[in-house]
Design a protein around this motif. Structure first.
Motif, PDB file in Angstrom:
ATOM      1  N   ASN A  41       0.869  -1.238   0.195  1.00 54.12           N
ATOM      2  CA  ASN A  41       0.093  -0.077   0.121  1.00 54.12           C
ATOM      3  C   ASN A  41       0.706   1.106   0.070  1.00 54.12           C
ATOM      4  O   ASN A  41       1.961   1.266   0.551  1.00 54.12           O
ATOM      5  N   VAL A  47       2.133   8.943  -1.955  1.00 52.47           N
ATOM      6  CA  VAL A  47       1.607   9.408  -3.301  1.00 52.47           C
ATOM      7  C   VAL A  47       1.797  10.812  -3.502  1.00 52.47           C
ATOM      8  O   VAL A  47       2.147  11.259  -4.764  1.00 52.47           O
ATOM      9  N   GLU A  57      -1.779   9.976 -11.446  1.00 53.73           N
ATOM     10  CA  GLU A  57      -2.994   9.105 -11.352  1.00 53.73           C
ATOM     11  C   GLU A  57      -3.015   8.055 -12.235  1.00 53.73           C
ATOM     12  O   GLU A  57      -2.972   6.902 -12.335  1.00 53.73           O
ATOM     13  N   LEU A  60      -0.150   5.659 -11.816  1.00 57.21           N
ATOM     14  CA  LEU A  60      -0.436   4.695 -10.662  1.00 57.21           C
ATOM     15  C   LEU A  60      -1.566   3.737 -10.869  1.00 57.21           C
ATOM     16  O   LEU A  60      -1.673   2.534 -10.376  1.00 57.21           O
ATOM     17  N   ASP A  61      -2.668   4.278 -11.567  1.00 59.57           N
ATOM     18  CA  ASP A  61      -3.525   3.581 -12.076  1.00 59.57           C
ATOM     19  C   ASP A  61      -3.106   2.387 -12.886  1.00 59.57           C
ATOM     20  O   ASP A  61      -3.909   1.151 -12.785  1.00 59.57           O
ATOM     21  N   ALA A  66      -6.537   2.763  -6.608  1.00 61.48           N
ATOM     22  CA  ALA A  66      -6.989   3.438  -5.782  1.00 61.48           C
ATOM     23  C   ALA A  66      -7.834   3.120  -4.697  1.00 61.48           C
ATOM     24  O   ALA A  66      -9.080   2.781  -4.856  1.00 61.48           O
ATOM     25  N   THR A  67      -7.212   2.990  -3.420  1.00 65.05           N
ATOM     26  CA  THR A  67      -7.996   2.469  -2.166  1.00 65.05           C
ATOM     27  C   THR A  67      -9.008   3.708  -1.727  1.00 65.05           C
ATOM     28  O   THR A  67      -9.015   4.500  -1.609  1.00 65.05           O
ATOM     29  N   TYR A  96      -3.123   4.184  -2.720  1.00 67.59           N
ATOM     30  CA  TYR A  96      -2.928   3.034  -3.763  1.00 67.59           C
ATOM     31  C   TYR A  96      -2.772   1.693  -3.280  1.00 67.59           C
ATOM     32  O   TYR A  96      -1.737   1.654  -2.034  1.00 67.59           O
ATOM     33  N   VAL A  98      -1.021  -1.605  -4.743  1.00 70.92           N
ATOM     34  CA  VAL A  98      -0.272  -1.753  -5.850  1.00 70.92           C
ATOM     35  C   VAL A  98       0.576  -3.115  -5.886  1.00 70.92           C
ATOM     36  O   VAL A  98       0.653  -3.638  -4.586  1.00 70.92           O
TER      37      VAL A  98
END
Length: 423
Positions: A41, A47, A57, A60-61, A66-67, A96, A98
């Motif tokens: 996480n 972030v 984003e 990262l997406d 995205a939590t 996030y 990941v």
């Protein structure tokens, strides 16, 4: 500058140095870096730093989700605590979940693009260091067995739990600490639960499962990749007796510990059985050391503060370390004074966080439930009032640098355009 270790912390240092105009070389023991690992996480404070390093984003997406929610659920399936996460909670930045290896590859690609493909020397393990009047020499063992000495202005050791640099800096440090928790980790295709992007801790303080998606659902099947950790706590009198600290195990070795954990919205035994492979680890950390710095050498990431994963902030803290180090270099230049400033800002508070996570971190609410009702309840408010639950979580967030108002109001760790004057 020299960086020992090409993991998340070391690559975050390299990208920070590129941003502030400091040339560097990363020395990585592994011959070929690849997308290894499981889910981790990234909290909003890390972030934020990744955004300031030029990621967004969309990037990262591409490596995670995205939590939206963080939730604790009791052994009988009733909620103990739940709260929104990331922007839904009021942060200016998302949180996030990941895949660790995909994050590392994202950072590595950026290092190659911004600093050049020769910046990371693989197959080069830093085994120690020697201080010089105006620099430091890294002692290196190559993959072929040959040895080398590489000079630099400073050495940042981001070389993990078994850091040779830390061992030289603190030769009397105690051995790795194991508190009795055994973790089994895997990933399973499944339908995301609750919000669809929830981090869920289920069970009791000594017997629990944690799960969260690390990919969005596939449009064709509706299935995401669910990262899960199953955990029990055992007697530590004989120490760790299971051989390797990262070994593949059959599901039959663990599924019996979670028999009957089926709540309709989640069938834990089926989730465990759906994993292609399962790995076993002891939950370990190290006792904090009084300083992370020796002259022109500094520890960073797990080499400085390996911690229990209960707070989901190991990778987050490594990224924050890199950014604070960069800010200190901007303020004090490429010398021991910058490292001392870095140490003064982070060593004591992060060492306290290591010990707080050893005490279960935010999962400490499960300890309270166990103490007060044996883990079984119908109305959580009668066990732990809402104000007490909120205060408990607020104290943890403050210790971890996650207090919403403070983080949102804080200036950038490194001001836009800031550079280090390199002699």
């Amino acid at each position: 500058m020299l960086i020992a270790g090409g993991g998340i912390g070391g690559l975050a240092v390299a990208l920070t140095l590129a941003q502030i105009g400091v040339p560097c070389r990363v020395l990585e023991a592994v011959q070929t870096l690849g997308p290894l690992g499981v889910g981790i996480n990234l909290q909003p404070n890390s972030v934020r730093e990744l955004f300031d390093l030029g990621f967004d984003e969309t990037a990262l997406d591409a490596i995670g989700v995205a939590t939206r929610e963080w939730a604790l659920v009791g052994r009988n399936g009733n909620d103990i605590y739940a709260e929104p996460r990331g922007r839904l909670a009021g942060y200016r930045w998302p949180q996030y979940s990941v895949h660790r290896g995909r994050l590392q590859m994202m950072l590595l690609d950026a290092v190659h693009a911004r600093l050049g493909p020769d910046t990371v020397l693989t197959g080069h393990r830093v085994t120690g260091y020697r201080q010089n009047a105006d620099g430091v020499t890294a002692l290196v063992e190559r993959r072929d067995g040959s040895r080398a000495e590489i000079a630099g202005s400073l050495l940042i050791a981001a070389d993990g739990l078994h850091s040779p640099v830390r061992a030289q800096m603190h030769p009397q440090q105690p051995p790795v600490h194991w508190g009795g928790a055994i973790l089994w980790r895997g990933t399973t295709p499944g339908v995301p639960v609750r919000s669809g992007a929830s981090f869920v801790g289920l069970g009791s303080a000594r017997h629990r499962v944690v799960l969260y998606p690390i990919t969005p659902p596939d449009p064709a099947t509706g299935l995401a990749t669910i990262n899960w950790i199953a955990e029990i706590t055992v007697d530590t009198a004989e120490g760790w007796t299971r051989g390797d600290w990262n070994r593949r195990v059959p599901v039959e070795d663990i599924v019996g510990h979670f028999a009957g954990w089926n709540y309709g919205w989640l069938d834990v035994p089926a989730m465990l059985r759906g994993a292609r492979e399962i790995f076993e680890y002891p939950m370990i950390d190290r006792d904090p050391v009084p300083t992370w710095v020796d002259g022109r050498v500094a520890l960073l990431g797990d080499a400085a503060h390996v911690m229990y994963p209960t707070g989901s902030n190991g990778a987050t803290q490594a990224i924050v370390d890199a950014r604070v180090l960069g800010a200190c270099l901007v303020a004090h230049g490429l010398g021991p004074q910058a490292l001392q400033a870095y140490d003064a800002r982070l060593c004591a508070p992060v060492s306290a966080l290591v010990l707080r996570n050893r005490g279960a971190g935010p999962f400490g609410l499960l300890n309270l439930v166990d103490e007060r009702c044996g883990g079984l309840f119908d109305d959580i408010d009668a066990v732990i009032p809402p104000a007490e639950r909120a205060a408990f979580m607020g104290a943890y967030k403050k210790a971890a640098g996650l207090a919403i108002e403070a983080l949102n109001a804080a200036p950038a760790t490194i001001a836009a355009g800031a550079r280090v004057r390199v002699p």
